[in-house]
Design an enzyme around this catalytic site. Structure first.
Site, PDB file in Angstrom:
ATOM      1  N   LYS A 142       0.849  -1.194   0.000  1.00  0.00           N
ATOM      2  CA  LYS A 142       0.000   0.000   0.000  1.00  0.00           C
ATOM      3  C   LYS A 142       0.885   1.244   0.000  1.00  0.00           C
ATOM      4  CE  LYS A 142      -1.951   2.766   2.818  1.00  0.00           C
ATOM      5  NZ  LYS A 142      -1.792   4.006   1.997  1.00  0.00           N
ATOM      6  N   GLY A 188       6.901   4.875   8.036  1.00  0.00           N
ATOM      7  CA  GLY A 188       6.054   6.052   8.189  1.00  0.00           C
ATOM      8  C   GLY A 188       6.317   6.702   9.531  1.00  0.00           C
ATOM      9  N   SER A 189       5.335   7.422  10.021  1.00  0.00           N
ATOM     10  CA  SER A 189       5.534   8.187  11.245  1.00  0.00           C
ATOM     11  C   SER A 189       5.529   7.280  12.475  1.00  0.00           C
ATOM     12  CB  SER A 189       4.419   9.225  11.370  1.00  0.00           C
ATOM     13  OG  SER A 189       3.172   8.557  11.423  1.00  0.00           O
ATOM     14  N   THR A 190       6.172   7.756  13.518  1.00  0.00           N
ATOM     15  CA  THR A 190       6.201   7.013  14.785  1.00  0.00           C
ATOM     16  C   THR A 190       4.783   6.873  15.344  1.00  0.00           C
ATOM     17  OG1 THR A 190       8.465   7.659  15.234  1.00  0.00           O
ATOM     18  CG2 THR A 190       7.131   7.089  17.147  1.00  0.00           C
ATOM     19  N   GLU A 191       3.989   7.928  15.168  1.00  0.00           N
ATOM     20  CA  GLU A 191       2.611   7.915  15.671  1.00  0.00           C
ATOM     21  C   GLU A 191       1.810   6.754  15.064  1.00  0.00           C
ATOM     22  OE1 GLU A 191       0.829  11.528  14.437  1.00  0.00           O
ATOM     23  OE2 GLU A 191      -1.113  11.063  15.344  1.00  0.00           O
ATOM     24  N   GLY A 211       3.102   4.219  13.445  1.00  0.00           N
ATOM     25  CA  GLY A 211       3.833   2.982  13.763  1.00  0.00           C
ATOM     26  C   GLY A 211       3.365   2.376  15.080  1.00  0.00           C
ATOM     27  N   GLU A 249       9.924   1.132  10.422  1.00  0.00           N
ATOM     28  CA  GLU A 249      10.927   2.152  10.063  1.00  0.00           C
ATOM     29  C   GLU A 249      10.241   3.497  10.243  1.00  0.00           C
ATOM     30  OE1 GLU A 249      13.994   1.723   9.390  1.00  0.00           O
ATOM     31  OE2 GLU A 249      14.045  -0.435   9.089  1.00  0.00           O
ATOM     32  N   CYS A 278      13.783  10.627   6.357  1.00  0.00           N
ATOM     33  CA  CYS A 278      13.628  10.170   7.738  1.00  0.00           C
ATOM     34  C   CYS A 278      14.881  10.435   8.554  1.00  0.00           C
ATOM     35  CB  CYS A 278      13.262   8.698   7.765  1.00  0.00           C
ATOM     36  SG  CYS A 278      14.356   7.695   6.758  1.00  0.00           S
ATOM     37  N   GLU A 331       9.975  15.870  14.980  1.00  0.00           N
ATOM     38  CA  GLU A 331      10.335  15.761  13.560  1.00  0.00           C
ATOM     39  C   GLU A 331       9.520  16.772  12.748  1.00  0.00           C
ATOM     40  OE1 GLU A 331       9.062  12.188  11.451  1.00  0.00           O
ATOM     41  OE2 GLU A 331      11.051  12.087  10.537  1.00  0.00           O
TER      42      GLU A 331
HETATM   43  P1  NAD Z   1       2.297   8.294   7.933  1.00  0.00           P
HETATM   44  O1  NAD Z   1       2.640   7.467   9.109  1.00  0.00           O
HETATM   45  O2  NAD Z   1       1.247   9.311   8.066  1.00  0.00           O
HETATM   46  O3  NAD Z   1       1.856   7.374   6.699  1.00  0.00           O
HETATM   47  C1  NAD Z   1       2.648   6.327   6.225  1.00  0.00           C
HETATM   48  C2  NAD Z   1       1.758   5.262   5.597  1.00  0.00           C
HETATM   49  O4  NAD Z   1       0.891   4.735   6.597  1.00  0.00           O
HETATM   50  C3  NAD Z   1       0.864   5.772   4.473  1.00  0.00           C
HETATM   51  O5  NAD Z   1       0.804   4.775   3.469  1.00  0.00           O
HETATM   52  C4  NAD Z   1      -0.492   5.926   5.157  1.00  0.00           C
HETATM   53  O6  NAD Z   1      -1.592   5.795   4.291  1.00  0.00           O
HETATM   54  C5  NAD Z   1      -0.455   4.773   6.149  1.00  0.00           C
HETATM   55  N1  NAD Z   1      -1.317   4.944   7.320  1.00  0.00           N
HETATM   56  C6  NAD Z   1      -1.750   6.104   7.880  1.00  0.00           C
HETATM   57  N2  NAD Z   1      -2.521   5.837   8.955  1.00  0.00           N
HETATM   58  C7  NAD Z   1      -2.564   4.482   9.082  1.00  0.00           C
HETATM   59  C8  NAD Z   1      -3.168   3.596  10.013  1.00  0.00           C
HETATM   60  N3  NAD Z   1      -3.904   4.040  11.035  1.00  0.00           N
HETATM   61  N4  NAD Z   1      -2.982   2.267   9.843  1.00  0.00           N
HETATM   62  C9  NAD Z   1      -2.227   1.799   8.842  1.00  0.00           C
HETATM   63  N5  NAD Z   1      -1.644   2.582   7.917  1.00  0.00           N
HETATM   64  C10 NAD Z   1      -1.800   3.909   8.041  1.00  0.00           C
HETATM   65  O7  NAD Z   1       3.691   8.903   7.489  1.00  0.00           O
HETATM   66  P2  NAD Z   1       3.964   9.936   6.331  1.00  0.00           P
HETATM   67  O8  NAD Z   1       3.594  11.290   6.798  1.00  0.00           O
HETATM   68  O9  NAD Z   1       3.380   9.412   5.071  1.00  0.00           O
HETATM   69  O10 NAD Z   1       5.558   9.789   6.187  1.00  0.00           O
HETATM   70  C11 NAD Z   1       6.462  10.539   6.881  1.00  0.00           C
HETATM   71  C12 NAD Z   1       7.037   9.732   8.014  1.00  0.00           C
HETATM   72  O11 NAD Z   1       7.692   8.553   7.541  1.00  0.00           O
HETATM   73  C13 NAD Z   1       8.096  10.511   8.751  1.00  0.00           C
HETATM   74  O12 NAD Z   1       7.901  10.363  10.130  1.00  0.00           O
HETATM   75  C14 NAD Z   1       9.395   9.832   8.326  1.00  0.00           C
HETATM   76  O13 NAD Z   1      10.458   9.979   9.217  1.00  0.00           O
HETATM   77  C15 NAD Z   1       8.961   8.423   8.162  1.00  0.00           C
HETATM   78  N6  NAD Z   1       9.909   7.668   7.323  1.00  0.00           N
HETATM   79  C16 NAD Z   1      10.745   6.757   7.913  1.00  0.00           C
HETATM   80  C17 NAD Z   1      11.683   6.059   7.151  1.00  0.00           C
HETATM   81  C18 NAD Z   1      12.618   5.066   7.780  1.00  0.00           C
HETATM   82  O14 NAD Z   1      13.222   4.275   7.059  1.00  0.00           O
HETATM   83  N7  NAD Z   1      12.779   5.054   9.098  1.00  0.00           N
HETATM   84  C19 NAD Z   1      11.764   6.290   5.779  1.00  0.00           C
HETATM   85  C20 NAD Z   1      10.899   7.213   5.211  1.00  0.00           C
HETATM   86  C21 NAD Z   1       9.970   7.905   6.001  1.00  0.00           C
END
Ligand code: NAD
Length: 502
Positions: free
Chosen positions: A200, A253-256, A258, A275, A309, A406
Site C-alpha cells: 500500500k 512512516g511516522s512514529t505515531e 507505527g 521504520e 527520515c 520531527e
Molecule cells: P504516515 O505514518 O502518516 O503514513 C505512512 C503510511 O501509513 C501511508 O501509506 C499511510 O496511508 C499509512 N497509514 C496512515 N494511517 C494508518 C493507520 N492508522 N494504519 C495503517 N496505515 C496507516 O507517514 P507519512 O507522513 O506518510 O511519512 C512521513 C514519516 O515517515 C516521517 O515520520 C518519516 O520519518 C517516516 N519515514 C521513515 C523512514 C525510515 O526508514 N525510518 C523512511 C521514510 C519515512
C-alpha cells in the site's frame, strides 16, 4: 500550470502513463477499481493541479488483495518456485526498472515533487541495485545443522537441523518521501525469500507503485504474488495491518502511526518491522573545516526538501566555529534555486502536499514563538505550489519543540556546544535514534563519540549515504528491524527446528 504545461518535459512513456488519468490498482493479477467505486485525487505538488485519480481501497478490497496474496503463497506456481527462479525474476524486474528508469523518475517527480534527475540517480538507482542485491540472496538462504546432546536420553541418537521459511503474506505500508525506494525495500527481501505482498503506497504518491506493478507483471511474476492497493490510512492501511490473513507487516512512516500498527499487530501476533521518524543530529567537531561542515550540513537537511527520515535536522557545532558554520550554511540555503522537479536547474522542489507545507510552516512559527531566531528562510516560498524556503534557525533551547519533534521539511535548528560528552548527551536527547553524522578528521575523537551515539546509523564526514548492503534502521522510537543488508532477510523468514530420532 497543469499537466499539459509540463508535458513536453516528460518522456513519451511517462506521458502515456499519466494520460490514463483514472488509474486502477493491481489485485490478483487484475487491474481493478475499488469495489465500491471510491477514488482519491493525486496532486502535483509543484502546480497544485490534479494529475490523476486512483482507487481508494476499502476493507472489501483489502480482503480481496490479502486473499489473492494468500492463494499465490499457498498454491500455484510461486509456492513451488525454486530459489534460482526467485533470483531470475528479481534480476529481470531490476532490468526492467533500469530500462524504465527515466519514466519511473518522471512519475515520481510529478507525483512527489522531487527532482526527476535526482530521482533517476538516487531513488531508481538505489531501487535497482537493491533488487539485484536481494536477487543474490534468494539462492543463499540457509539453515544449520545442530549437534544435540539431550541430557535425559544419553543412549539415543538424534539429528537436528533448522530451515528458514518465508513468513507468508506481507503487508507493506509505506510513506510518500521515497515512494519507489521504500516499496523496493519491502519487495526485495519479500520476493527473495518467497513471500507474497500486498503493497500500500502512501495516498499522496501512489503512481510509481502502479507503474512498478506493471513491470512486475511484465517480469513474469505469477498473479497475486504482488498486489498494489491504493488508498489512504483509514480505508486501506488500517484494515490491511489489522487483517488476520497477514503474516508480517513492514511499515515505513511516522512514529505515531507505527505505534498504532504495533498495537494492532499484537492482536494477531503478526510479525513486524517498523521504520519510523527521526531527528538526526549533525555533529561538527572542533577541528572540522567550517566550509566543509556547512556544505555537509546543507546537504544533510535540504536533500529531498528535508523530507528524509534521517535528515540532519539538528546541527551541533563546536562554539569555536558556530558563527562561521551557521553563516556559511545560511549562504548555501539562500543560494538554492527553487523550482519544479522537471526543471534541471532547480535545487529545491515543493513539499509533497499542502498539509505537509502547512505543518512545516507551523513548526517554523512554533520555533519563533519559543524564542528561535530565523537566520534565513522562514516560511512559504511561492504563492502556487507547496514550496517552503530553506530555513536555518538558531537560539533555540534543547527542549523546544523544533528541537525535539520531527518537522520533515527544509528546516534545521543550529546549536553550539562545548565538549564531546555534552554534545553526545544533546545528540541523544530526543525520542528518536535513526541517524547521526560526525564531521571531523580527529580519528580519536570520532571513535570515542561513535559508541556514545544512540542511532541506527552513524555517518562520518557524510550524511544520508545508503547502500543496498548496509543494514538501516532505528534505535529508540525510530523503530525496530532492519531494511537492507543481509539483516533485512530476517524479517521475512521464520526459523523452523527439525528434531529427528534416528
Ligand atoms: P504516515 O505514518 O502518516 O503514513 C505512512 C503510511 O501509513 C501511508 O501509506 C499511510 O496511508 C499509512 N497509514 C496512515 N494511517 C494508518 C493507520 N492508522 N494504519 C495503517 N496505515 C496507516 O507517514 P507519512 O507522513 O506518510 O511519512 C512521513 C514519516 O515517515 C516521517 O515520520 C518519516 O520519518 C517516516 N519515514 C521513515 C523512514 C525510515 O526508514 N525510518 C523512511 C521514510 C519515512
Amino acid at each position: 500550470m497543469n499537466l499539459n504545461d509540463v508535458k513536453d518535459l516528460l518522456s513519451s512513456a511517462a506521458q502515456e502513463f499519466l494520460a490514463r488519468g483514472n488509474h486502477r490498482m493491481l489485485i490478483g493479477g487484475q487491474w481493478v477499481a475499488a469495489a465500491g467505486g471510491e477514488t482519491l485525487e493525486v496532486v502535483n505538488p509543484a502546480t497544485e493541479a490534479v494529475i490523476a485519480t486512483v482507487p481508494a481501497a476499502q476493507p472489501a478490497d483489502v480482503d480481496a488483495a490479502v486473499a489473492a496474496a494468500r492463494r499465490a503463497f499457498d498454491s500455484g506456481p510461486w509456492s513451488r518456485a525454486k530459489p534460482a527462479e526467485r533470483e531470475r525474476l528479481l534480476l529481470r524486474l531490476a532490468d526492467l526498472m533500469e530500462q524504465n528508469g527515466r519514466t519511473l523518475a518522471e512519475i515520481e517527480s510529478i507525483d512527489n515533487g522531487k527532482s526527476a534527475a535526482i530521482a533517476q540517480a538516487v531513488d531508481v538507482g538505489l531501487s535497482v541495485s537493491y533488487m539485484r542485491y536481494m536477487a543474490g540472496w534468494a539462492t543463499k538462504i540457509e539453515g544449520s545443522t545442530v549437534d544435540v546432546s539431550v541430557p535425559f536420553m544419553p543412549d539415543n541418537e538424534f539429528v537436528n537441523f533448522t530451515r528458514r521459511e518465508p513468513v507468508g503474506v506481507v503487508a507493506a505500508v509505506v510513506a510518500w518521501n521515497f515512494p519507489l525506494l521504500l516499496a523496493c525495500w519491502k519487495l526485495g527481501p519479500a520476493l527473495a525469500t518467497g513471500c507474497t505482498v500486498v503493497l500500500k503506497p502512501a495516498e499522496q504518491t501512489p503512481l510509481s507503485a502502479l507503474f512498478l506493478g506493471q513491470l512486475i507483471q511484465e517480469a513474469g511474476y505469477p498473479d497475486g504474488v504482488v498486489n498494489v492497493l491504493t488508498g489512504d490510512g483509514i480505508g486501506a492501511g488500517a484494515p490491511l495491518t489489522r487483517h488476520p490473513g497477514v503474516n508480517k507487516i513492514t511499515f515505513t512512516g511516522s512514529t505515531e502511526v507505527g505505534k498504532l500498527i504495533g498495537k494492532a499487530a499484537m492482536e494477531n501476533m503478526t510479525r513486524l518491522t517498523l521504520e519510523l521518524g527521526g531527528k538526526s543530529p549533525v555533529i561538527v567537531l572542533e577541528d572540522c573545516d567550517p566550509a566543509m561542515a556547512a556544505a555537509g550540513a546543507a546537504q544533510a537537511i535540504y536533500f529531498n526538501q528535508g523530507q528524509v527520515c534521517c535528515a540532519g535536522s539538528r546541527l551541533y557545532v563546536h562554539k569555536k566555529n558556530f558563527d562561521r558554520v551557521v553563516a556559511d550554511l545560511a549562504s548555501h540555503a539562500s543560494a538554492m534555486t527553487i523550482g519544479h522537479g522537471l526543471d534541471p536547474t532547480a535545487q529545491l522542489g515543493p513539499l509533497v502536499s499542502r498539509e505537509q507545507m502547512e505543518r512545516v510552516c507551523s513548526y517554523i512559527d512554533i520555533g519563533r514563538q519559543q524564542g528561535g531566531e530565523i537566520v534565513v528562510g522562514g516560511g512559504r516560498a511561492t504563492e502556487v505550489g507547496y514550496f517552503v524556503k530553506p530555513t536555518v534557525m538558531t537560539k533555540v533551547d534543547q527542549k523546544a519543540r523544533v528541537v525535539q519533534e520531527e518537522i520533515f521539511g527544509p528546516v534545521v535548528v543550529a546549536m553550539p556546544y562545548d565538549d564531546l560528552d555534552e554534545v553526545a548527551a544533546l545528540a541523544n536527547d530526543t525520542p528518536y535514534g535513526l541517524g547521526a553524522s560526525i564531521w571531523s578528521n580527529d580519528l580519536s575523537r570520532v571513535h570515542r563519540l561513535i559508541p556514545k551515539i544512540k542511532a541506527g546509523t552513524v555517518w562520518v564526514n557524510c550524511h544520508n549515504m545508503l547502500d543496498a548492503a548496509m543494514p538501516f534502521g532505528g534505535y529508540k522510537q525510530s523503530g525496530f528491524g532492519k531494511e537492507m543488508g543481509r539483516a533485512a532477510l530476517d524479517g521475512y523468514l521464520e526459523q523452523k527446528s527439525v528434531f529427528m530420532a534416528v
